[in-house]
Write a protein that holds these residues in place. Structure first.
Motif, PDB file in Angstrom:
ATOM      1  N   GLN A   9     -41.563 -24.264 -26.295  1.00 43.01           N
ATOM      2  CA  GLN A   9     -41.961 -23.812 -24.959  1.00 43.01           C
ATOM      3  C   GLN A   9     -42.866 -22.578 -25.059  1.00 43.01           C
ATOM      4  OE1 GLN A   9     -41.576 -25.621 -22.428  1.00 43.01           O
ATOM      5  NE2 GLN A   9     -40.052 -27.011 -23.267  1.00 43.01           N
ATOM      6  N   ALA A  10     -42.576 -21.697 -25.996  1.00 40.39           N
ATOM      7  CA  ALA A  10     -43.408 -20.502 -26.188  1.00 40.39           C
ATOM      8  C   ALA A  10     -44.826 -20.897 -26.603  1.00 40.39           C
ATOM      9  CB  ALA A  10     -42.786 -19.580 -27.233  1.00 40.39           C
ATOM     10  N   PHE A  11     -44.945 -21.846 -27.527  1.00 42.48           N
ATOM     11  CA  PHE A  11     -46.279 -22.306 -27.954  1.00 42.48           C
ATOM     12  C   PHE A  11     -47.027 -22.974 -26.800  1.00 42.48           C
ATOM     13  CE2 PHE A  11     -44.776 -22.138 -32.490  1.00 42.48           C
ATOM     14  CZ  PHE A  11     -45.737 -21.227 -32.918  1.00 42.48           C
ATOM     15  N   ARG A  12     -46.303 -23.759 -26.016  1.00 40.14           N
ATOM     16  CA  ARG A  12     -46.956 -24.402 -24.861  1.00 40.14           C
ATOM     17  C   ARG A  12     -47.392 -23.348 -23.833  1.00 40.14           C
ATOM     18  NH1 ARG A  12     -42.243 -28.394 -24.786  1.00 40.14           N
ATOM     19  NH2 ARG A  12     -42.908 -29.916 -26.314  1.00 40.14           N
ATOM     20  N   ALA A  13     -46.547 -22.350 -23.628  1.00 40.37           N
ATOM     21  CA  ALA A  13     -46.883 -21.269 -22.698  1.00 40.37           C
ATOM     22  C   ALA A  13     -48.110 -20.510 -23.187  1.00 40.37           C
ATOM     23  CB  ALA A  13     -45.700 -20.324 -22.528  1.00 40.37           C
ATOM     24  N   ALA A  14     -48.202 -20.310 -24.492  1.00 43.47           N
ATOM     25  CA  ALA A  14     -49.378 -19.628 -25.059  1.00 43.47           C
ATOM     26  C   ALA A  14     -50.642 -20.432 -24.793  1.00 43.47           C
ATOM     27  CB  ALA A  14     -49.191 -19.431 -26.563  1.00 43.47           C
ATOM     28  N   GLY A  15     -50.496 -21.744 -24.683  1.00 39.72           N
ATOM     29  CA  GLY A  15     -51.636 -22.615 -24.392  1.00 39.72           C
ATOM     30  C   GLY A  15     -51.941 -22.717 -22.905  1.00 39.72           C
ATOM     31  N   GLY A  16     -51.200 -21.984 -22.077  1.00 36.59           N
ATOM     32  CA  GLY A  16     -51.478 -21.963 -20.646  1.00 36.59           C
ATOM     33  C   GLY A  16     -50.578 -22.837 -19.789  1.00 36.59           C
ATOM     34  N   ASP A  17     -49.565 -23.454 -20.358  1.00 36.06           N
ATOM     35  CA  ASP A  17     -48.653 -24.316 -19.613  1.00 36.06           C
ATOM     36  C   ASP A  17     -47.668 -23.451 -18.810  1.00 36.06           C
ATOM     37  OD1 ASP A  17     -46.584 -26.035 -18.768  1.00 36.06           O
ATOM     38  OD2 ASP A  17     -46.708 -27.262 -20.581  1.00 36.06           O
ATOM     39  N   ARG A  18     -47.863 -23.396 -17.491  1.00 33.23           N
ATOM     40  CA  ARG A  18     -47.011 -22.561 -16.616  1.00 33.23           C
ATOM     41  C   ARG A  18     -45.559 -23.043 -16.611  1.00 33.23           C
ATOM     42  NH1 ARG A  18     -49.435 -19.179 -12.409  1.00 33.23           N
ATOM     43  NH2 ARG A  18     -47.441 -19.437 -11.383  1.00 33.23           N
ATOM     44  N   ARG A  19     -45.365 -24.327 -16.607  1.00 31.09           N
ATOM     45  CA  ARG A  19     -43.999 -24.890 -16.593  1.00 31.09           C
ATOM     46  C   ARG A  19     -43.267 -24.492 -17.874  1.00 31.09           C
ATOM     47  NH1 ARG A  19     -39.547 -25.843 -14.418  1.00 31.09           N
ATOM     48  NH2 ARG A  19     -38.517 -27.802 -14.911  1.00 31.09           N
ATOM     49  N   ALA A  20     -43.944 -24.527 -18.993  1.00 32.13           N
ATOM     50  CA  ALA A  20     -43.339 -24.122 -20.267  1.00 32.13           C
ATOM     51  C   ALA A  20     -42.993 -22.636 -20.235  1.00 32.13           C
ATOM     52  CB  ALA A  20     -44.279 -24.425 -21.425  1.00 32.13           C
ATOM     53  N   ALA A  21     -43.863 -21.837 -19.635  1.00 34.15           N
ATOM     54  CA  ALA A  21     -43.595 -20.397 -19.514  1.00 34.15           C
ATOM     55  C   ALA A  21     -42.337 -20.164 -18.681  1.00 34.15           C
ATOM     56  CB  ALA A  21     -44.792 -19.687 -18.899  1.00 34.15           C
ATOM     57  N   PRO A  61     -50.307 -15.279 -27.326  1.00 34.39           N
ATOM     58  CA  PRO A  61     -51.375 -15.989 -28.054  1.00 34.39           C
ATOM     59  C   PRO A  61     -51.399 -15.664 -29.561  1.00 34.39           C
ATOM     60  CG  PRO A  61     -52.229 -15.110 -26.003  1.00 34.39           C
ATOM     61  CD  PRO A  61     -50.839 -14.547 -26.171  1.00 34.39           C
ATOM     62  N   ARG A  62     -50.814 -14.515 -29.934  1.00 35.71           N
ATOM     63  CA  ARG A  62     -50.770 -14.137 -31.352  1.00 35.71           C
ATOM     64  C   ARG A  62     -49.456 -14.523 -32.025  1.00 35.71           C
ATOM     65  NH1 ARG A  62     -52.444  -9.826 -28.511  1.00 35.71           N
ATOM     66  NH2 ARG A  62     -50.603  -8.587 -28.941  1.00 35.71           N
ATOM     67  N   PHE A  63     -48.522 -15.111 -31.270  1.00 34.23           N
ATOM     68  CA  PHE A  63     -47.235 -15.533 -31.834  1.00 34.23           C
ATOM     69  C   PHE A  63     -47.481 -16.630 -32.862  1.00 34.23           C
ATOM     70  CE2 PHE A  63     -43.512 -18.502 -31.442  1.00 34.23           C
ATOM     71  CZ  PHE A  63     -42.616 -17.717 -32.150  1.00 34.23           C
ATOM     72  N   ALA A  64     -47.078 -16.375 -34.102  1.00 28.03           N
ATOM     73  CA  ALA A  64     -47.355 -17.301 -35.200  1.00 28.03           C
ATOM     74  C   ALA A  64     -46.198 -18.250 -35.492  1.00 28.03           C
ATOM     75  CB  ALA A  64     -47.705 -16.512 -36.463  1.00 28.03           C
ATOM     76  N   GLY A  65     -45.027 -17.986 -34.943  1.00 26.68           N
ATOM     77  CA  GLY A  65     -43.890 -18.867 -35.161  1.00 26.68           C
ATOM     78  C   GLY A  65     -43.215 -18.693 -36.504  1.00 26.68           C
ATOM     79  N   ARG A  66     -43.382 -17.528 -37.143  1.00 24.77           N
ATOM     80  CA  ARG A  66     -42.719 -17.292 -38.434  1.00 24.77           C
ATOM     81  C   ARG A  66     -41.200 -17.168 -38.267  1.00 24.77           C
ATOM     82  NH1 ARG A  66     -47.693 -14.666 -39.351  1.00 24.77           N
ATOM     83  NH2 ARG A  66     -47.022 -12.747 -38.354  1.00 24.77           N
ATOM     84  N   SER A  67     -40.759 -16.841 -37.060  1.00 22.95           N
ATOM     85  CA  SER A  67     -39.337 -16.829 -36.722  1.00 22.95           C
ATOM     86  C   SER A  67     -39.212 -17.491 -35.354  1.00 22.95           C
ATOM     87  CB  SER A  67     -38.807 -15.390 -36.695  1.00 22.95           C
ATOM     88  OG  SER A  67     -39.421 -14.650 -35.666  1.00 22.95           O
TER      89      SER A  67
END
Length: 184
Positions: A9-21, A61-67
């Motif tokens: 959901q965080a990655f989708r939100a970073a891509g602009g998905d309001r529902r995911a946010a 947008p800078r969240f890399a998903g390392r954790s």
């Protein structure tokens, strides 16, 4: 929602998905509020939750998903609480320390919970952080160690000492109340 789904959901939100946010916030809000209530003070927790989400969404947008995204968010919250506490130390208090918590302690609806929360707030910062992350927020010792950037054994030790401190403070408080009332 599990950590993998929260991260998606965080990655989708970073891509602009309001529902995911919205789903990301809904999945993390309760734990975040609880953490900030104990790391700072309950009266400021809601504002600090908002500040945490502001910082997180700006950095998303800078969240890399390392954790997992939940751990990333809690790390941001930890910094928000520390900034808040540092800011409070710089500002002079308008209420003397002795009077600041007396009204809350007298509230019969909250009783021991209010006293416990006050005692947790008085713990050494490292012990409070380890105790709140593991015992109140529900993180594992390993997750708390990752957030605090220390060894798991250090977290275990801090939690043990925090429990000791809280037990002693509660016993002292109950003894003080008994002796104060026994004179009547």
């Amino acid at each position: 929602m599990d950590d993998d789904e929260i991260t998606r959901q965080a990655f989708r939100a970073a891509g602009g998905d309001r529902r995911a946010a919205e789903q990301f916030v809904a999945a993390t809000r309760h734990q975040l509020h609880r953490l900030l209530s104990y790391l700072s003070d309950p009266g400021s927790a809601e504002d600090l939750v908002q500040e945490t989400y502001l910082r997180a969404f700006a950095a998303l947008p800078r969240f890399a998903g390392r954790s997992p995204a939940r751990m990333w968010l809690l790390a941001i919250a930890k910094r928000v609480a520390a900034d808040h506490l540092r800011g409070n130390r710089r500002r002079p208090r308008t209420t003397p320390l002795e009077e600041s918590g007396t009204e809350a302690v007298k509230t019969p609806d909250h009783g021991r919970l209010v006293i416990l929360q006050q005692l947790i707030g008085e713990l050494d910062e490292d012990r409070r952080e380890a105790f709140v992350l593991t015992q109140i927020t529900g993180l594992s010792y390993a997750e708390a160690a990752e957030l605090c950037e220390c060894a798991v054994g250090t977290i275990r030790s801090r939690v043990f000492r925090a429990r000791d401190d809280l037990t002693a403070a509660m016993a002292q408080g109950e003894g003080g109340r008994r002796s104060a009332t026994s004179g009547w």
